[in-house]
Write an enzyme that holds these catalytic residues in place. Sequence first.
Site: not given
Lengths: 447, 237
Positions: B93, B126, B189
């Site tokens: 990330c 996002r 993740h």
Amino acid sequence: MRVRRLIAVWTAKIVSTVCRLSGRQGVTLAGRIALKIDPRILADLSSMVREKIFVVCGTNGKTTTNNLLCSAIESEGKKLVCNHTGSNMLSGVTAAFVLAAGDNGKLDADYACIEIDEASTLRIFPHFKPDYMVLTNLFRDQLDRYGEIDITMDILDRAMKMAPEMTVIVNGDDALSAYLAMKSGNPYKTYGISEQVFKEQSSEQNGHEIREGRFCKNCGARLEYEFYHYSQIGTYHCPNCEFARPKIDFDASHIDMSNGLKFEVEGRQMEADYRGFYNIYNILAAYSAARTAGLALADFDDVLKKFNPQNGRMEQFVIDGTQVVLNLAKNPAGFNQNISAVMEDEKPKDIIIVINDNAQDGTDISWLWDVDFDRFAQESIRSITVSGIRCQDMRLRMKYVDIPSELIADVRSAIEARIKDGCGNLYVLVNYTALFSTRNILVGMQR
Amino acid sequence: MKITIGHLYPDLLNLYGDRGNIQCMRKRCEWRGIEAEVREYQLTDSIDFSNLDIVLLGGGSDREQMLVCEKLKTIQKDFRDYVEAGGVVIAVCGGYQLLGHYYDTDDGRIEGLSLVDLYTEQGSPRLISNIVIENELFEQPIVGFENHGGRTYIGDNRPLGKVKFGYGNNGKDGAEGILYKNVVGTYLHGPLLPKNPGVCDYLIRNALERKYGKSELAPLDDSQELEANQYIVGRFC
């Protein structure tokens, strides 16, 4: 306008009743329909509240705090509106007011106590400006929905500015919440625990527990802590600028958790017969809010005695001789506090963990790895069963702290299995969307 | 045998279950009788990269990345030498973005380490999704979760995998992550490693080979890992 409101109220009531009869939670649907029919309905009904409107925000403890605040205000003989079920977005909040209205489309209430999802404040405050906001704490939660904790703080900052007269009742032990209140320009009152409660924290708690906001929001320096209660909650100051834990208006002291919860605030003795250190904060938050609003709370002792944090907050059941405790845990700070509460019970126990990843849970379950599950490696834990949609992730989580677990994906089967072969003391820890269905199962089995 | 894992700035970069990546590497070493030491570095610590076999750079918020990026300038040269000499890096990330030249955000530019030839630009909305990617290097698809505002462009570099479900580096070119020498950068993740034991072993193997010149990883019973992996693949692909 009046006719619209009437139609909206009646329709919402019918929708809610039909949903309830068919076993569904129709609260948000009822609210959504009411707003469709009459977009001003929330503004109109909330303006009929005769005295004050409270809102409760913060990552953890909203529902318990709000329900307790309601009980406290009711004990003063006041009538109120409340979203008891925890439906805390715009449509759920609307439903609380609409379903409380009479068939004449009018509201008969002295107070409103409304818990609000932080991200929804900006959508709700255009309808009404609360008199008081309780801000319990800020932890990482449902990151896929909010992006990051900084975004939540930014939203709350804007919400406070939208209602500049609103008094904020804030947990002064949380540097993030306190910072928001202190710099908002809004009037604020603080609550907290100034004495150190946990003298010897285990090393993993000290070293690895996830703590938010280690760095000063004001200047970026690393905050210094005299001690932590849990997560980032504690007594802190910035070594570099003037930011520090504020003076505490409602300070809990003489904390005793040997048998239920006991503490003192304003020279008054508080007692509750359920577990969980975090519940002291919930009680303190509700008490401080009502006191700030000028209520005497003469019968608060009695309120606490009668108060049972329902809706799956340490809710107790007895099923075929097994003591079952259902508890919601939806983020690392909440789960760690839950584990502490479970471990306060030294008797042998079985654990079921139910993890879903529906939209309301936050579809990202990476937070499971931020929870200190290694603390379950104790004699008194007889078995761990993992269940729910993401039970496989949960099993893997346990594997990587060398704790074996049994996978039973279906929640009912998991509960039945542990009631049949367990040790008679069962804890069921669930995340958000698993709560309603699991609770229904337990209520049904208890019958 | 022993490997040392350096966890960079966990106080600031620990957003998405990075502890799980550390725990996974540690356990998969221990279960094979390989000693694994984890060293956590804070912003004030100095880092001697010659003592490290794996470096983990995790994810943080934009604001926290801004704080870290100041510090990174001071270790940039040592870190680059480590990477060029085949040092193993896993960057997730925000950490992945910091590997590149820069990350342009609405609030200004976050300068990166320039360890790998990539750059990132903020976009909207996002990119938030479960994600499945594939690479022949690994037997199983790689599964995880992504949540990033940044769009990363890796030019002619080799991606970690091809997107089967989800967005990847920028939601456009079908690539996810990067492989450069022994560096793995990714938006995945969830955390990344527990459900992708092949990727974890790839990192451990590379670290052992660099340190001891050889590595034979004893097989582990990965049935629970693979079931969790296959559940995600089955649900989304």
